[in-house]
Write a protein that holds these residues in place. Sequence first.
Motif, short mmCIF file in Angstrom:
data_model
loop_
_atom_site.label_atom_id
_atom_site.label_comp_id
_atom_site.label_asym_id
_atom_site.label_seq_id
_atom_site.Cartn_x
_atom_site.Cartn_y
_atom_site.Cartn_z
N ARG A 1 4.42 -9.65 11.90
CA ARG A 1 4.16 -11.07 11.63
C ARG A 1 5.12 -11.93 12.46
NH1 ARG A 1 3.84 -9.13 6.21
NH2 ARG A 1 5.94 -9.89 5.77
N PHE B 1 -3.48 -6.64 0.96
CA PHE B 1 -2.27 -6.59 1.77
C PHE B 1 -1.88 -7.95 2.34
CE2 PHE B 1 -0.43 -5.31 6.09
CZ PHE B 1 0.85 -5.15 5.59
N GLU B 2 -0.64 -8.31 2.18
CA GLU B 2 -0.02 -9.53 2.73
C GLU B 2 -0.40 -10.79 1.97
OE1 GLU B 2 -0.52 -9.50 7.06
OE2 GLU B 2 1.29 -8.30 7.23
N MET C 1 -5.03 1.36 1.66
CA MET C 1 -6.26 0.74 2.17
C MET C 1 -6.81 1.40 3.42
SD MET C 1 -4.65 -2.90 3.43
CE MET C 1 -6.13 -3.58 4.18
N THR D 1 8.98 2.85 2.04
CA THR D 1 8.19 1.66 1.75
C THR D 1 8.88 0.41 2.30
OG1 THR D 1 7.17 2.63 -0.21
CG2 THR D 1 7.20 0.23 -0.10
N ASP E 1 8.41 0.31 5.91
CA ASP E 1 7.03 -0.06 6.22
C ASP E 1 6.82 -1.56 6.12
OD1 ASP E 1 4.37 1.13 6.86
OD2 ASP E 1 3.77 0.09 5.02
N GLU E 2 7.41 -2.18 5.10
CA GLU E 2 7.30 -3.64 4.95
C GLU E 2 8.09 -4.36 6.04
OE1 GLU E 2 5.18 -5.36 2.99
OE2 GLU E 2 4.48 -3.30 2.79
N ARG F 1 13.60 -3.76 -7.37
CA ARG F 1 12.84 -3.78 -8.62
C ARG F 1 13.34 -2.69 -9.57
NH1 ARG F 1 6.68 -4.08 -6.03
NH2 ARG F 1 6.98 -6.08 -4.96
N ARG G 1 4.86 -10.83 -1.80
CA ARG G 1 3.80 -10.62 -0.83
C ARG G 1 3.33 -9.19 -1.02
NH1 ARG G 1 2.99 -12.91 4.50
NH2 ARG G 1 4.98 -13.98 4.32
N VAL G 2 2.03 -8.96 -1.12
CA VAL G 2 1.52 -7.62 -1.40
C VAL G 2 1.92 -6.64 -0.31
CG1 VAL G 2 -0.57 -6.21 -1.67
CG2 VAL G 2 -0.41 -8.47 -2.76
N ARG G 3 2.50 -5.52 -0.72
CA ARG G 3 2.92 -4.47 0.20
C ARG G 3 1.73 -3.56 0.53
NH1 ARG G 3 8.49 -2.51 -2.92
NH2 ARG G 3 9.58 -4.51 -2.73
#
Lengths: 144, 144, 144, 144
Positions: free
Chosen positions: A41, C72-73, D19, A30, A33-34, A13, C11-13
């Motif tokens: 998942r 998140f996600e 969060m 970050t 972390d993702e 980005r 996808r929300v981090r």
Amino acid sequence: MDELPVVWENRVRFEETDMQGVVFYGNYVTFQDEASSAYFRAIDYSYGAIAEAGWDIHVVNVDLDYRGQATFEDELVHGFRVATIGESSMTSEYAAWRPADDELLAEGTVTHVAVDGETGDPTRVPDEFREAVIDFQERPPEQA
Amino acid sequence: MDELPVVWENRVRFEETDMQGVVFYGNYVTFQDEASSAYFRAIDYSYGAIAEAGWDIHVVNVDLDYRGQATFEDELVHGFRVATIGESSMTSEYAAWRPADDELLAEGTVTHVAVDGETGDPTRVPDEFREAVIDFQERPPEQA
Amino acid sequence: MDELPVVWENRVRFEETDMQGVVFYGNYVTFQDEASSAYFRAIDYSYGAIAEAGWDIHVVNVDLDYRGQATFEDELVHGFRVATIGESSMTSEYAAWRPADDELLAEGTVTHVAVDGETGDPTRVPDEFREAVIDFQERPPEQA
Amino acid sequence: MDELPVVWENRVRFEETDMQGVVFYGNYVTFQDEASSAYFRAIDYSYGAIAEAGWDIHVVNVDLDYRGQATFEDELVHGFRVATIGESSMTSEYAAWRPADDELLAEGTVTHVAVDGETGDPTRVPDEFREAVIDFQERPPEQA
């Protein structure tokens, strides 16, 4: 890095660049972390499943070596695998690279501790999680 | 901007710059958010007091004009005042500038809605908050 | 939002959430910025092509209404279209929503100004760019 | 951490929380980066002086242990000292803590490499910088 399963991909980005014209190095934390969340998942034991099972995860160490630089709109891939699991902690290997020129950008480790969702105290990593890791990875994690 | 009370100051972080060599414009929303929180502390009705009193605040609109550019290590100041208060919403004026050369960087408004801490439904902005605003500001907010 | 071409997905981090448990509202500016860059790629006149053609783009206004919350996600999609083009400025419409429950999260506008890559002075938006916009969009932009 | 000179202070921003209700751990890399820049200002050899003298700094490793958690509006202080200087690289110690309850939040190291401002190749850390470090610190850095 070739041995790490690719679990996450992203395009850099504009906001992630800095005045040196490249991705600010802190952003790789970050990304890692993702990659970690994407790994959860992938083994079908996502962050939501962790919460449902009554535990939570805290990061206790991050150790990253910076090997190369990426810039705006570069397409990156991220590999991740659990390397060792102990009673309540686990250490994972992470790498980020750019397939377009096969350049390694960052690699290192992250150490998580399993904590009780109520008390926040360290707790045993559940067997279901350990089995999901073993089922997913070609190389099983070492016992720490 | 001269009319806005200065409530927050910061020095631009390296991470906040982008490859154009200046502060990424999205960061001014974070700056405005911190100016808002600093305003709440200044009127002695901080975010913690809001939670204790059983309400919460949601942002429903941000409108920012970008007037100038700042770079790494620039020292910025931020002004903030509540301009109008209605039943459950309030709109505030915000500006960021650099005293070193008196350059205006960004100005605009943010609109908050008071919501019930339990249900999340809009609720009346408490009288204590309205009085704290009136006590602090030279110009009282308009009734919307 | 149905009229806006979808140009970007994410996808929300975890890093994008805040202590309210939802995406921090300032991050929608970053999302809008990425939607803008994705739009430029979609019309085959990317940020790199802008630089090569000797101009650059500055944001002069952002105006966002917040309609819903994501966490998140969550998988989000982002629509973007150029609504008006004047001599050197253009205003685009943006919206973010979550297809899983069809909830609108944020919508608004961003206004860019074309500047000379050397001097930074406002310059005419090149005809090639205008044509690329017209070729891509079902509804052409208005002339401002 | 008692031995590290305090070089930077901040109040936790709302945007920096996640969060889990605490500062997202990746933000400590940004804090360490600002502590590093503040250290350079403190020894009177700031990032601007580095650029003027024709060199630049790249981060090649970050290693952080997380010891505690901070939340919105907490006031933090950050210590930093150069621990070892070699020909072109230097490793510094960093710690972040909260004076209100004297809790250690994060500690670790960052390794920088001096590069030529033109070529980007590793270059000798200038003697003026080494002297500025020795003048500032009670304990001089080790030679690596």
